[in-house]
Enzyme design. Structure first.
Site, mmCIF file in Angstrom:
data_model
loop_
_atom_site.group_PDB
_atom_site.id
_atom_site.type_symbol
_atom_site.label_atom_id
_atom_site.label_comp_id
_atom_site.label_asym_id
_atom_site.label_seq_id
_atom_site.Cartn_x
_atom_site.Cartn_y
_atom_site.Cartn_z
ATOM 1 N N GLU A 152 0.831 -1.223 0.000
ATOM 2 C CA GLU A 152 0.000 0.000 0.000
ATOM 3 C C GLU A 152 0.858 1.263 0.000
ATOM 4 O OE1 GLU A 152 -4.225 0.417 1.147
ATOM 5 O OE2 GLU A 152 -3.664 -0.941 2.747
ATOM 6 N N ASN A 173 -3.974 -10.104 4.073
ATOM 7 C CA ASN A 173 -5.387 -9.770 4.308
ATOM 8 C C ASN A 173 -6.193 -11.000 4.728
ATOM 9 O OD1 ASN A 173 -6.478 -7.089 4.276
ATOM 10 N ND2 ASN A 173 -5.732 -6.842 2.175
ATOM 11 N N ASP A 230 1.156 -8.370 3.195
ATOM 12 C CA ASP A 230 -0.156 -8.232 3.821
ATOM 13 C C ASP A 230 -1.072 -9.220 3.108
ATOM 14 O OD1 ASP A 230 -2.688 -7.620 4.629
ATOM 15 O OD2 ASP A 230 -2.598 -5.495 4.073
ATOM 16 N N HIS A 273 -1.016 -0.652 10.031
ATOM 17 C CA HIS A 273 -0.293 -1.921 10.188
ATOM 18 C C HIS A 273 1.032 -1.642 10.903
ATOM 19 C CE1 HIS A 273 -2.532 -4.343 7.012
ATOM 20 N NE2 HIS A 273 -2.961 -3.115 6.790
#
Lengths: 254, 254
Positions: free
Chosen positions: B35, B150, B148, B246
């Site tokens: 991200e 998710n 990540d 995060h």
DNA sequence: CGTCCAATG
DNA sequence: CATTTGACG
């Protein structure tokens, strides 16, 4: 009665910065604000209902766009949104508060384009507003029109007139509306009292740090009808008030 | 080799706050970021070309969305974007850097929805990634997959498993993909070394200040293929590193 | 709640 | 350059 007009460019941003008008200008009696950019429900109570003040907001349908307010110590006898002209009343650009036979108006004139629909809309707004004001005066009211007119009237009203002859805010049609308006029984009290004062501006672009260099425009005005002229004690510009790309302008009535 | 994975939630925001990974974690050798939310041209040189580091970015077409990076002290022998699967490679979610026969991958798994196209897309991504990894291992490479995911795998991996049984990130299909992945020759090194450790999370919602109360999810992982397991010196989570919703997780290889 | 975009000024 | 929304997370 000290009346200030200030285009705040987002009243929530001004609040966030701790620069609310009634904190910076405690001697004021009335604030006419423009570009509040919020619906009342979005405002903190300290903004929507400041202690010791009566606050009225008129917002655009569209969120975060336009919007005007009148905030006064004294409760107005009547507060009305818009001009009563449907197509000119959709963007939260006019709010009026009546105190006896004095009408105080907060107006945010549209910004025009060199051509196109927003150019026409702006001229329609100007004409509609003038008709409206004439009616009010004919009905026996005195009028104090405070606001961001989005027009610099004469070359003296902006730092770079020659470069801006074709730019919105200094277009011939806007300027000549202003001329006609000021010949029809309304008075730009600041200019009448300071006919040759250079560098008196109320707006500076955020870009290039031009406010320091005072490369600005006078596009915020307080105007009054002829009958009210005798009650004008003072007209001023307050370039050191921070929080927006505009600064407040004021008119004091006896 | 100390390798960190961190979903930075906007690397420009992290830079603005003075919290760039290599400033906070100077002992790192490799950063796998997710991200990043920027194209390289939008980055200041101190972010796109940090002194003493080799930086590689892979971005989504769409501005301000997704995006991964690998930033390493040593220059990789090869850096490649995507999985080589057209429809999974449009969102800047996978970047791999090869150091000899070690493949370090920065992956940002899609966030799923309870149903609908993004649910399918996420499972396609998971499956495509696993096929891809299998191929790399079969070809003789070692793989360190940082990212990540998710997905919170087991109830121990989030503070409120029961409330989240139907929520994206803890859906049965996501969890069972993870289970199968971890049975197919990949190892969640942090959990293998801390099988019963509660409260080890890598993500906390920004809302309601839940990070203080450690109501979070472990959705960021470093996983390795079986052959690499013997080189793992350490696996850790760094919940006190600020700048994003995060926190970084790390794997150290001998 | 926070980051980023796009529209508007 | 600053303020908003709206999408996304």
């Amino acid at each position: 009665m000290r009346c200030y007009s200030w285009n705040v460019n987002g009243i929530r941003a001004v609040a966030r910065k701790g620069l609310l008008p009634w904190k910076q200008l405690p001697r004021a009696d009335v604030f006419c604000l423009q570009e509040t950019k919020a619906h009342v429900e979005q405002l903190d109570p300290e903004v929507s209902e400041p202690k010791g003040w009566h606050a009225y907001y008129s917002s655009s349908q569209r969120k975060g766009y336009s919007g005007v307010a009148i905030i006064s110590r004294k409760e107005p006898d009547e507060v009305i949104e818009g001009l009563g002209v449907r197509k000119l009343d959709q963007e939260g650009r006019v709010l009026r508060a009546r105190f006896g036979d004095l009408l105080v108006i907060s107006a945010y004139f549209p910004k025009s384009q060199p051509e196109g629909p927003r150019f026409d809309y702006k001229l329609d707004f100007c004409r509609g507003l003038r008709r409206f004001l004439k009616k009010q005066v004919d009905a026996g009211l005195d009028v104090l029109l405070m606001g961001d007119y989005n027009i610099a009237h004469e070359p003296i009203d902006l730092a770079r007139p020659k470069q801006n002859l074709k730019n919105p805010g200094f277009l011939p049609e806007e300027r000549s509306w202003m001329t006609r308006f000021l010949k029809s029984g309304f008075h730009d009290v600041f200019r009448e009292r300071n006919p040759d004062l250079d560098g008196a501006y109320s707006w500076w672009s955020y870009r290039f740090g031009v406010r320091e260099k005072n490369i600005g425009w006078r596009i915020d005005y307080g105007t009054v009808n002829t009958a009210l002229l005798g009650r004008v004690a003072d007209a001023a510009i307050h370039p050191n008030i921070a929080g927006s790309d505009h600064c407040p302008v004021s008119v004091r009535l006896k």
